[in-house]
Structures are given as C-alpha cells and as structure tokens.
Design an enzyme around this catalytic site. Structure first.
Site, PDB file in Angstrom:
ATOM      1  N   ASP A   1       0.840  -1.062  -0.087  1.00 58.74           N
ATOM      2  CA  ASP A   1      -0.272  -0.169   0.378  1.00 58.74           C
ATOM      3  C   ASP A   1       0.925   1.148   0.461  1.00 58.74           C
ATOM      4  OD1 ASP A   1      -2.633   1.321  -0.060  1.00 58.74           O
ATOM      5  OD2 ASP A   1      -1.869   2.135   2.404  1.00 58.74           O
TER       6      ASP A   1
ATOM      7  N   MET B   1      -7.109   5.557   3.094  1.00 60.93           N
ATOM      8  CA  MET B   1      -7.723   6.490   2.554  1.00 60.93           C
ATOM      9  C   MET B   1      -6.711   6.573   1.009  1.00 60.93           C
ATOM     10  SD  MET B   1     -10.413   7.894   3.374  1.00 60.93           S
ATOM     11  CE  MET B   1     -10.364   9.222   1.659  1.00 60.93           C
ATOM     12  N   ARG B   2      -5.262   6.017   1.220  1.00 62.58           N
ATOM     13  CA  ARG B   2      -4.284   6.504   1.283  1.00 62.58           C
ATOM     14  C   ARG B   2      -4.478   6.891  -0.438  1.00 62.58           C
ATOM     15  NH1 ARG B   2      -0.522   4.008   3.152  1.00 62.58           N
ATOM     16  NH2 ARG B   2       0.481   5.646   4.471  1.00 62.58           N
ATOM     17  N   ALA B   3      -5.571   5.194  -0.986  1.00 57.85           N
ATOM     18  CA  ALA B   3      -5.666   5.292  -2.375  1.00 57.85           C
ATOM     19  C   ALA B   3      -6.379   6.151  -3.141  1.00 57.85           C
ATOM     20  CB  ALA B   3      -6.660   4.071  -2.680  1.00 57.85           C
TER      21      ALA B   3
END
Length: 718
Positions: free
Chosen positions: A193, A274-276
C-alpha cells in the site's frame, strides 16, 4: 560512467513507462512497484529514467543535496544561506538487497560522540537519493526492518538516525521505485500500500517483438554511445514534454465529479484506508498534465485506477493482484455526472492516454526494450495488469486433471482445499542465527537486549552500560580530569539482542490412496494451505515434496514464494501406494543441499501423513528384506541424527486408529499433532466450551437453590 540504455528505445511495457513518467511529472504520486518475471527489462527501464529527469540546483559542498533556493534548516551540513547553487544531474541511487541499516540511513561515530560530544555523521543512501530516485531491485527480498525504515522515510520526507540519545535528522524526499519477481515471494499488503502505483510486466510471446528486443540489445552492447546518439532526438523530445507537464501541473483542475468517481471507485473495490483515494487523485491530475489538459476527465480516473488499485485489493498472499475492468467502467458510468464527458472529444495532444496505457508516449519508441547484461532481454506485450495470470482461488472448484501416463487405476483427480484457518505456532527449538523473521528464537540485530560482547566488525548497536563499565576502571590511568569519560575503542561493547528468525519450512505431503480415502484430502490441503499462510506471515522459505505411487517428487524447490506452493498444492492429484520412505529420503536430499546454500537458516520438516507405508523402495522384500515401514523408520532416523526439527501432522481418522504417525514422529525425534490440534483456536475453543458449561452448571445450581429456599420460606410461613 557507462551510457544507460535510452528510455525511448525500450520496446513495449506501456504501463511501466507511463507509471515512471507520471512520477517524473509529479513525484507526489508516490513511486512505482514493478512486478514481473525475470528478464523483462524492469531494471533497464528504471535506470533509463534518470536521463530524462531535469538537472538539480544544489548547495555546493552539501552532502545532502539541499536546494539553494530553500535549504533545509535542519541540514547536518548547514546552516545554508539562500543563494545560487551548482547544477548536477538527478541521481538514481540503488539499494542493494544485502545492505545494512547503517548503509541505508547513515551511521554515527559512537566513539567520537561519547568522547568528544560531536555528531560525526556519515550519510547513507537515503541522503544520496534526496531529490532523486531511490531504486530497490528485488524489494521483496529486503529484510522487514529495512523496508519499514525505507517506507517511513518516503512517507515523512526525512530520515532520522538515533543512537543512545544522539539524534541526526536530514531531508530525504525521493522517487521510490521497486522491482520484484513474484516467484521469489510477495511483499506484505501493508507495504504494498505504501507504493503509489504498481504495474505488471511479462515477456511478449510475439516473435516480431522479441526479434526487435534482441536487435536493439545487440546494437546497444556493440556501441552504447552510438546507439544512444541515434535515440537522442526522441530522448530530448520526451524530456521537454516532462518539463512542460510539470509546468502545467499546478493549473490542472480536479473537479467534484472526478473526485466523486475516485471515491466511488475506491469504495466499490473495498480498498482499505484513504491512501488509494489520494494516490488516484494525484495520478489522475498528472495524467491530465501529461496529456496537455487542465481538466481531469473520466479516462484519467480510469487509468489512475488501473495503476493505483490492483495491489491494494490483495487480502492474503494467495490473491492475485488485479482489478475487474467491467466493474470499474460501471462505477465510473454511474458517477460520471451530467457535465463530464468521456474524453473522446478532447483526447489532448498526441492522443492523450490511450486505452493500452500508452499515455501519449511517442510512437517511435516501439513496443519494448532490452535489459542489462545482468538480466537477459525480453519482450512485453501491452496486456493490462488486470489480465495477468490469476493466482490460486480456493473458492473455485478444482478442474479434473488428465491422468498422468503410467498412473495406477486408483488415481483420483485433484480436489479443492478446505477453507484455511489460523494454525498453532510451530517453531525450531534452540537459538539460531538465521535471516530475520517471525518464527523461531534467534540472535538478531533487532529485538530485546540480552547482553553485550566486543564488536567483531563495525559497531552497529552500542550497549551503553557495558561500555561505561569497561571504560570506568581506566579513567585515572588515562589522565581523566573533570567531567566526562575517556573512552577508547577497546571499551566499546556491542549489544546482543534476541528476536525471531525465518526458517525453511519443508512440507512432505502424503498424496497416496490412503489419504484420498474417506475424502480427507480436502481437509489435508486446507491444513497445508493454512501452514503456508502462516509461513508467509512469519517470512519463511517453503518447499513442497509429495509422495505417492512408487516414488516422491519435489513439487516446489525451497522458495520465498508461498503462493507458488499454494498453486502446486491446489493441483495435486492423489492415488496409488504410499512410498513414505521415498518422501523422507527426498526431503533429506533437499535439506542437505539447502544447508550448503544457506547454513544459517534452520529447517522445520512438516510431514503430513497418516503414517502408513505400503510401497516404494523396500516393498516386496527389497533392500535386505526390510518392509516399507522399517525403511520409513530408517529414513526418519536420518533426519533425527542431523538434528532436523520435525512435526508430523497426523491425518488418520475413523474410530480405529493405528497410531502410525506417532511412531513416525518418535523416529524423527519430533512431535505429532492431529489436524484438529493444528488449529490455533482448538485449545481456546475447548476452554470456552468448558467455561460455558461451568457457567451453565452454576446457573442451574443457583436456580435449584432458589427453588429450595422458596419452598423453605413457604413452609415456615404456613
């Protein structure tokens, strides 16, 4: 310095080239993870990117590449006054697989820090890569603690070195690019990720493309400078386009519709965190700038999803990365809004990002390039990452396989594995010195401090108390006066630490007809799959040996790729006699070779069988009249004599049990556990059942006592 292979001469690999260029346009995208088989020009493409990056202005003499227009106020070589600087090319710094933590983050001179009170700091690779590219080849083979340090620095934009109260901090902002071969093991999902984008590369099967790869590679090796000169025009054009996209990037508008599509896509594919969403937003913005537009369109969001989401959807190591493009299109269509077009009417300069992921890369580049002399050249078609071969899917029923030639009449086709479960922790006894992991006790560089010793090489972890204790008796002789401590090199003590190591877990699986009886093979495969999942989490190497019929075979040589073992296990047929001795002897041969390759890595032998031995070498009075059972016991004693830690998973079932697996465990000098005992929750479940029964009993007794008291009270009232 050797002339790098031109980026524009790389054949094919459109997704990889686009991902690298997007990071060159906007480093905030977060880097690229390149997954692919060996010999697919992964390293060549990454190294070629450095020639396209703009030159940097740096403070003269600064070892940390500070920007003269905005120098780092905390730079160890500072403070710097803003002003003019010297120009130099952007760097591509490579992190070797065997690098130490000191080589990565830098090292403090502990002796000078204690005796002189100065921060004598030697910068590491993170300082060299500041404002450039940090390239990690075979990132999946790095030790976990190195990956943690690396990705923390990438996320914070700074590197911290702290030793015994002495602290140094410097800026470390770089473009992180990693390459890996999935056959050699996977990265943990939480580490996947941290890479912004991921791409899958594979060799093309088209003869014309492979011919072009070979032609360009030979031309480059014969005359690197001349070959680079022939591509200088294309390189210059691409360099100018990167600069133009960088200049346009601040003007790109990410509208509400595009943001809604990004959020809806991440939610539809159940991406954690929420990184995506943030990576997709930055990637879509960079795609628009790369196409020469100031508005983000649905096609940018779609391409961003194909690059940013596949590796974030893996839930366990047996899931293949990928994304359902039909579902993606449906989601984008549902949330496209009234004022958003599909981008067909305004493709942007040079066609914009095309459906194959080309992103408007000039067509004269052709489809793929070659690789460095270390990695043979290969080709790559334009198949999207989502079309990569899928990994094992335990949920899908296994397809019957053709019966191998010469197989016995009793052979059965493969059955699917039962649902995996969390297993008990199996470990190798004693204290090892193997690679860092999470299974068995070992002396490691990281863990709890257990003592001290004189450093054999460079000091990496100071034991302060032991150092002071060693130096204290000599202070008067050394002429100490006033506060402070006179420390000599001989006084320094290295801290010894105890942590966990990864082991070689070698599975020896009985696939004979006795295991197929009573339909046990599904449960057995589920148990082995569970142990494989445990090996992945504990950072082990795994190997797989199966035995049935007349002999045993190495289904998977020892590797770090547990998903490869799961694939072999899923397609394993059963049937025939039980050559248990052959399986144990094959395991002995494999372990002997592995001890020569990696002497520090200890092995754990896991034999999955019901203990029967009915065939193979020794049957029919061979080998001096020994029957198969005696031969199996003799083979087991070979492992015991060499001190191999062993566990026998007893698969025997039914009301009548012969206890053969227990006898085998005794010969191996190991332990035997049943399939039920292998579950980590079996004991806890038993305790819960006992507690629940005890609570129910107490409630029943309390109720009975209440009834007695009520009866007594009624009699007294009467």
């Amino acid at each position: 310095m050797s002339t790098p292979f031109p980026f524009t001469a790389v054949v094919g690999m459109a997704d990889l080239r686009l991902a690298l260029l997007l990071n060159a346009v906007s480093p905030a995208v977060g880097g690229v993870l390149v997954r692919g088989e060996k010999g697919t020009a992964k390293s060549t493409a990454v190294r070629a990117l450095s020639a396209l990056l703009p030159e940097l202005a740096v403070v003269p003499g600064c070892r940390f590449s500070c920007d003269p227009a905005a120098p780092d106020p905390g730079c160890p070589d500072g403070p710097h006054e803003p002003g003019a600087g010297a120009a130099r090319p952007a760097r591509v710094v490579e992190l070797p697989v065997g690098a130490s933590e000191d080589r990565l983050v830098g090292a403090l001179d502990i002796e000078r820090a204690l005796s002189e009170g100065v921060k004598a700091f030697e910068p590491g690779l993170l300082a060299d890569a500041h404002r450039g590219v940090l390239y990690v080849d075979e990132v999946n083979l790095l030790h976990d603690h190195l990956i943690d340090v690396l990705l923390d620095a990438a996320a914070m934009g700074a590197s911290y070195v702290e030793r015994e109260g002495v602290s140094v901090r410097h800026a470390a902002r770089f473009l992180l690019v990693g390459t890996m071969n999935p056959e050699e093991g996977e990265l943990r999902p939480q580490l996947l990720d941290r890479f912004g984008l991921t791409v899958e590369v594979k060799a093309s099967r088209e003869p014309e493309l492979r011919v072009e790869v070979v032609r360009r590679r030979i031309a480059y090796e014969d005359d690197p400078a001349g070959f680079a000169a022939r591509w200088a025009g294309e390189e210059s054009g691409l360099r100018e386009r990167i600069a133009a996209a960088r200049a346009l990037l601040p003007e790109v508008r990410l509208g509400d519709t595009a943001l809604l599509q990004i959020a809806a896509t991440c939610a539809a594919f159940e991406v954690d965190g929420m990184r995506a969403d943030i990576v997709m937003a930055r990637t879509a913005t960079a795609l628009a700038a790369w196409a020469g537009r100031t508005d983000v369109l649905a096609e940018d969001v779609r391409q961003a999803a194909l690059l940013a989401l596949p590796h974030r959807r893996r839930r366990n190591p047996f899931d293949a990365p990928g994304i359902d493009e039909d579902k993606l299109d449906d989601t984008l269509e549902e949330f496209k809004g009234d004022g958003d077009g599909d981008g067909d009417d305004d493709p942007g300069p040079e066609g914009g990002p095309d459906g194959g992921g080309g992103g408007g890369i000039p067509p004269q580049q052709g489809p793929e390039g070659s690789d460095t002399p270390r990695e043979p050249a290969s080709g790559q078609d334009d198949t999207p990452a989502s079309d990569a071969p899928a990994g094992p899917e335990p949920e899908a029923p296994s397809q019957p396989e053709p019966r191998p030639a010469g197989a016995g009449a009793g052979e059965q086709s493969a059955v699917r594995a039962a649902e995996p479960f969390r297993t008990k922790a199996l470990s190798v006894p004693g204290l090892g010195d193997g690679a860092a992991g999470r299974r068995s006790r070992a002396r490691t560089e990281h863990g709890r401090t257990t003592g001290s010793r004189r450093p054999r090489t460079a000091l990496t972890s100071l034991h302060l108390t032991a150092t002071v204790r060693a130096a204290a008796p000599h202070q008067r002789a050394r002429g100490r006066s006033g506060p402070g401590l006179v420390v000599r090199k001989d006084d320094l003590r290295q801290a010894t630490r105890e942590g966990r190591e990864g082991n070689l877990v070698l599975f020896v699986v009985d696939a004979s007809g006795s295991m197929a009886a009573r339909r046990r093979m599904s449960a057995v495969k589920g148990a082995v799959l569970s142990l494989l999942l445990d090996a992945y989490q504990r950072r082990d190497k795994v190997g797989l040996i199966t035995f049935r019929g007349k002999d045993a075979e190495v289904a998977l040589p020892p590797t770090s790729s547990v998903d490869a073992a799961a694939v072999r296990l899923e397609s394993l047929p059963t049937g025939g006699r039980t050559p248990l001795a052959a399986g144990l002897l094959k395991a002995h041969d494999v372990l002997r070779v592995e001890r020569l390759r990696d002497p520090a890595r200890r092995a754990l032998l896991v034999v999955v069988t019901d203990g029967r031995a009915t065939g193979g070498r020794g049957a029919g009075g061979a080998a001096g009249g020994l029957d198969p059972v005696a031969l199996a016991a003799r083979a087991a004693r070979l492992h015991a004599a060499e001190g191999t830690a062993s566990v026998v998973v007893d698969c025997e079932s039914g009301p009548v049990r012969l206890g053969l697996a227990g006898a085998l465990a005794t010969s191996l000098a190991g332990t035997a556990i049943t399939l039920d005992e292998l579950r980590a929750d079996s004991i806890a479940g038993l305790v819960r059942d006992v507690q629940q029964q005890d609570r129910a009993g107490r409630r029943d007794r309390a109720g009975a006592q209440d009834q007695v008291r009520q009866g007594q009270a009624a009699r007294r009232a009467a």
